[in-house]
Write a protein that holds these residues in place. Sequence first.
Motif, short mmCIF file in Angstrom:
data_model
loop_
_atom_site.label_atom_id
_atom_site.label_comp_id
_atom_site.label_asym_id
_atom_site.label_seq_id
_atom_site.Cartn_x
_atom_site.Cartn_y
_atom_site.Cartn_z
N PRO A 154 0.60 -1.32 0.07
CA PRO A 154 0.11 0.14 0.11
C PRO A 154 0.87 1.28 -0.17
O PRO A 154 2.18 1.23 0.07
CB PRO A 154 -0.88 -0.13 1.19
N SER A 155 0.31 2.33 -0.05
CA SER A 155 0.94 3.64 0.02
C SER A 155 1.16 4.08 1.63
O SER A 155 0.80 3.21 2.33
CB SER A 155 -0.07 4.81 -0.49
N GLY A 156 2.28 5.03 1.81
CA GLY A 156 2.43 5.20 3.03
C GLY A 156 2.45 6.89 3.50
O GLY A 156 1.90 7.47 2.39
N LEU A 157 2.83 7.38 4.44
CA LEU A 157 2.62 8.66 4.93
C LEU A 157 3.50 9.66 3.84
O LEU A 157 2.90 10.78 3.92
CB LEU A 157 3.11 8.77 6.36
N ALA A 158 4.42 9.08 3.15
CA ALA A 158 5.24 9.99 2.22
C ALA A 158 4.34 10.66 1.17
O ALA A 158 4.56 11.74 0.57
CB ALA A 158 6.32 9.10 1.60
N SER A 159 3.27 9.55 0.75
CA SER A 159 2.38 10.05 -0.28
C SER A 159 1.69 11.14 0.31
O SER A 159 1.29 12.21 -0.70
CB SER A 159 1.70 9.16 -0.84
N ASN A 160 1.25 11.36 1.61
CA ASN A 160 0.37 12.53 2.21
C ASN A 160 1.21 13.56 2.55
O ASN A 160 0.57 14.84 2.22
CB ASN A 160 -0.13 11.97 3.46
N VAL A 161 2.56 13.49 2.57
CA VAL A 161 3.33 14.82 2.77
C VAL A 161 3.29 15.37 1.29
O VAL A 161 3.27 16.59 1.07
CB VAL A 161 4.90 14.27 3.32
N MET A 162 3.38 14.58 0.29
CA MET A 162 3.63 15.28 -1.11
C MET A 162 2.43 15.60 -1.47
O MET A 162 2.60 16.79 -2.44
CB MET A 162 4.19 14.11 -2.11
N ALA A 163 1.33 15.27 -1.21
CA ALA A 163 0.07 15.63 -1.52
C ALA A 163 -0.09 17.03 -0.95
O ALA A 163 -0.78 18.07 -1.33
CB ALA A 163 -1.05 14.83 -1.18
#
Length: 364
Positions: A154-163
């Motif tokens: 799955p995706s992780g927190l890094a994707s939230n940061v970039m969003a």
Amino acid sequence: MYKKIISAIAISSGILAVILLILGDFNKLGPVLILFFLSLALAIRSIDSMKGFSFTILIFAAVTASMFYPEFFSKVGSFDLKKLIVPLLMLIMFGMGTAMSLQDFKGVVKMPKGVLVGVLCQFTIMPFVGYGLATLFVFPPEIAAGIILVGSSPSGLASNVMAYISGANLALSLTLTAVATLLAPLLTPLLMKILANQLVPIDFLAMLWSIVKIVILPIIAGLVFNRYAHGRFNWLDKAMPVVSMAGIAIIITIITAAGRDSLLTLGLLLIVAVILHNLIGYFLGYWGSRIFGLDKKSARTVAFEVGMQNAGLASGIALEMGRVATMGLAPAVFGPVMNITGSGLATWWRGKPIKNEINENKAA
């Protein structure tokens, strides 16, 4: 004055590293490269627009150290450092849980189409692209299985940061990460069974339990902490992001040391494959979302969710399978790569904001 000194050290050590590489003096190259990455990270940290890259460059310093001196990152006395990977991952997932709340799951009701499209893209594009690349590059079975494993995670927190940095749909990003993480115990082993069982034996139930143990239980504990103790321990709230970043760095360093010989043989090809995997994920995640009718802001979010995987979880699964030195290599490479590309893409999109949906066809 401090900035000038650090910048001078970075420039001079970089030049010296190139000279030593040309001369083939690898005995001296290691310390110089480590100094270069460390000083470069400090120099970049003083530049507001680029300081987000400093952590990734520190990872390069750690990886360089483990490549040149693997013996220091394999064992301490009789203690095998690989035993730290799962506890560190559990700590990172606990930190992820403390940054989440039940509100993140309400997005399923508020944005059902975006969540459905995002999850569909997440668990189709990356697993099958990973399988295609592993086949195309004709990697050894366990290395190939590692690429598929990254894609099936799955995706992780890094994707939230970039969003957040890019100005994409952060609420959708948080919801997709939460939902994908909850689905991972079922879908990740299932995809591995379908796509990678011919490469390495996949025990569906054992992998399911590994993901529950490494991800779900710590996240639940983090959610409980966030619900009942958030704000009561300010030092812990501030420390968890730092602890998480340090844990990721340690995990990557240990895996790199364990798989050093394979990296020396396949390193360049593996890096190329991982970069392609990551970039194709962004591209197909974005355009796949657009085909399904999502607005551009949400499509940018899905691009990050698809292209940026939970490489730490993939590393933990590889360790649980007893193949961290082979299956764990692709996740170890994927982590730093996705942070570099993700930061670049987020910065670019931030400079091309979508003002409203009426005129979105005029936006980038």
